[in-house]
Design an enzyme around this catalytic site. Sequence first.
Site, short mmCIF file in Angstrom:
data_model
loop_
_atom_site.label_atom_id
_atom_site.label_comp_id
_atom_site.label_asym_id
_atom_site.label_seq_id
_atom_site.Cartn_x
_atom_site.Cartn_y
_atom_site.Cartn_z
N ARG A 27 1.89 2.92 5.17
CA ARG A 27 2.88 3.51 6.09
C ARG A 27 3.62 2.48 6.93
O ARG A 27 4.34 2.84 7.86
CB ARG A 27 2.23 4.55 7.00
CG ARG A 27 1.64 5.74 6.26
CD ARG A 27 0.99 6.73 7.21
NE ARG A 27 -0.24 6.22 7.78
CZ ARG A 27 -0.38 5.78 9.00
NH1 ARG A 27 0.64 5.78 9.85
NH2 ARG A 27 -1.55 5.32 9.43
N ALA B 4 0.82 -1.21 0.00
CA ALA B 4 0.00 0.00 0.00
C ALA B 4 0.86 1.27 0.00
O ALA B 4 2.09 1.23 0.05
CB ALA B 4 -0.93 -0.02 1.21
N HIS B 5 0.17 2.39 -0.02
CA HIS B 5 0.82 3.70 -0.10
C HIS B 5 1.78 3.94 1.07
O HIS B 5 1.50 3.57 2.21
CB HIS B 5 -0.23 4.81 -0.16
CG HIS B 5 -1.08 4.91 1.08
ND1 HIS B 5 -0.71 5.62 2.19
CD2 HIS B 5 -2.28 4.37 1.38
CE1 HIS B 5 -1.64 5.54 3.11
NE2 HIS B 5 -2.61 4.77 2.64
N ASP B 6 2.91 4.52 0.78
CA ASP B 6 3.89 4.98 1.77
C ASP B 6 4.59 3.86 2.54
O ASP B 6 5.29 4.12 3.52
CB ASP B 6 3.23 5.94 2.78
CG ASP B 6 2.66 7.17 2.12
OD1 ASP B 6 3.45 8.05 1.76
OD2 ASP B 6 1.43 7.25 1.94
#
Length: 286
Positions: free
Chosen positions: A220, A200-202
Amino acid sequence: MVRDSAFAVTGKLSTPLDDLCVPLRSENYLGEVNGSDRVAAVITTVALSEGVDPRLGLAIAADPDAAHSEVHAQCAKLRDKELRAIPNRIDSSADIDPGAHIAPYGVEIGPRCYIGPGAVVRPGTAIEHDSIIHSGTSIGGPGFNTGFIGGRRRIVPQLGGVRVGPFVELLSNCCVARSLFGGNTVIGEETVADNLVYIAHDVQIGRRVQICALVNVLGRTVVGDSAYLGPSAVIRNGLEIGAGAKVSMGAVVTENVEPGATVTGNFAISHERFLARLRTIRKEDP
């Protein structure tokens, strides 16, 4: 607007970037906002506005999250314009299958990389040398993060990118989302991922990490060097998986994992505790 302020990116308190514009909807986070050296501007309610540090830019909205999403969407348009002005840099030794889709701008692909049929590489992606991206894998698409834009719930557009280190290999139908507010989702050198992995993102993945099939690494999360993520494991957002840690098959991880530790189960606990409990249960069975 109450106080003007320059900011670099929209974000949340947990976003590891500087000069943030953040939403504030609860007094519980007021102290954290005022004490952060990363926050430059705040969107909040009338009730909370008087408590915001005078050094910070300030805007008032009935729904700070929705207003923040609107600002973020406008920033995303500016970022897309910037990316469109960046020509692709694809090394002549890269082997790109004719069936792959490479965005026409904002992509870097290094020497001796292979991009397989049906793979998709979106703007803002950099793939370093000697990496292999197999068929159907998508890199740099949006992640799952929602907000209200134009009065409707929408997927919030991402501003950041993806950086894939050297000697990485991603098997078929993996998905790597770009970072949400800026910076990059990162996959470190010599990391390998099996089929149908979602990053996923980050997310920040270290060197030589092994990621088995159907793993979900949520936003994250930081995964240390040489960690092992077993088949169908799920890692909750914002966690740290220490270097050399092992996450067993099917584990649902909801807490940080110490370096070198092994966790098992749903919800995951130390492997030794899980086995001890399992032995107890089996003794209790008739």
